[in-house]
Write an enzyme that holds these catalytic residues in place. Structure first.
Site, short mmCIF file in Angstrom:
data_model
loop_
_atom_site.label_atom_id
_atom_site.label_comp_id
_atom_site.label_asym_id
_atom_site.label_seq_id
_atom_site.Cartn_x
_atom_site.Cartn_y
_atom_site.Cartn_z
N LYS A 144 0.85 -1.19 0.00
CA LYS A 144 0.00 0.00 0.00
C LYS A 144 0.89 1.25 0.00
CE LYS A 144 -3.91 -2.38 2.07
NZ LYS A 144 -5.07 -2.30 2.98
N HIS A 151 -9.42 -2.83 -5.05
CA HIS A 151 -9.37 -2.99 -3.59
C HIS A 151 -10.48 -2.18 -2.94
CE1 HIS A 151 -7.95 -2.68 0.56
NE2 HIS A 151 -7.29 -3.81 0.32
N GLU A 209 -12.08 -10.52 0.05
CA GLU A 209 -11.76 -9.73 1.24
C GLU A 209 -13.03 -9.08 1.77
OE1 GLU A 209 -7.29 -8.14 0.75
OE2 GLU A 209 -8.71 -7.09 -0.53
#
Length: 255
Positions: A16, A102, A176
């Site tokens: 990240k 994401h 996720e």
């Protein structure tokens, strides 16, 4: 009926924006030292640094089996798209895998399923493996309802990507649950297995390899509990310590 291709296990980590330039390079050098260990026969490993670090990371990893990743991609090869990164340039830089969609990008920058699918198509067009993050936003306390609602929330995220990429290319879905990202514990193992088994059914007619990873507070002991549903783990801050990363890879390779 599609041919069932063997799926290798896989572990990866995204940095990240946690590290500065020098610590990013130091981390990639540490990951490089893991190449050639016994688990390499069973587990693919990738690392995703920031964009500034990619060229140096590619140089470091060039002689290894470790895949270099990028944290995002644009769906056009070139043009007046200030601040975006071309899929062609990523491929030329040595990138092999691209993280797309994401939860942070969906929430902070308003990325839609359609945009995520376009990015996945652009990655595939240039021989890059799309690593598409999917997951439900809300955690439901009733287990049976939680599974069904998670599947239905993930379905359009999956199907929009499958409709955009060629049927014979590899794609990876990182399941996720948004509520599990950064939590103290990963999602319940039964929940993960039940959801990911259904996600796999959505792609069962494909000719290309489809792998499914789990991400969301994953760590030691996570993979063995959910191996019936996933092919590997997508790690976060826990893996910023190379020793922790090695421990998880060893578990995934030996489970």
């Amino acid at each position: 009926m599609a041919i069932s291709l063997p799926r290798r296990r896989i572990v990866g980590v995204s940095l990240k924006m946690y590290f500065d330039l020098f610590n990013s390079i130091k981390y990639v050098q540490g990951v490089y030292q893991l190449d050639g260990l016994a688990w390499n026969e069973r587990v693919d490993l990738f690392v995703i640094p920031d964009f500034i670090t990619i060229l140096e990371a590619a140089r470091i990893l060039e002689s290894s089996s470790i895949m270099l990743g990028a944290q995002d991609i644009f769906w056009k090869d070139d043009g007046p798209y200030t601040g975006e990164v071309s899929p062609r340039v990523l491929q030329q830089a040595g990138v092999k895998i691209v993280e797309i969609g994401h939860a942070e990008r969906r929430a902070m920058f308003g990325e839609t399923d359609e945009q995520v699918a376009l990015k996945a198509g652009a990655a595939a067009r240039h021989g890059l493996i799309p690593l598409v993050c999917i997951g439900e936003r809300t955690h439901h306390n009733i287990a049976s309802a939680a599974v069904g609602m998670a599947i239905e929330e993930c379905r359009p995220q999956v199907m929009s990507v499958l409709a955009t990429i060629p049927d014979d290319v590899e794609v990876i879905f990182a399941y996720e649950p948004v509520w599990a990202i950064g939590a103290s514990e990963p999602a319940d193992a039964d929940h993960v297995v039940n959801v990911t088994k259904e996600l796999r059914r959505m792609a069962e007619s494909r000719k290309g390899v489809t792998r499914i990873m789990y991400g969301g507070s994953a760590g030691p002991g996570t993979f063995a509990k959910i191996a019936a549903g996933v092919d590997g783990l997508f790690l976060g801050r826990f893996a910023h310590d190379i020793h922790n990363l090695k421990q998880v890879i060893t578990e995934v390779g030996g489970a």
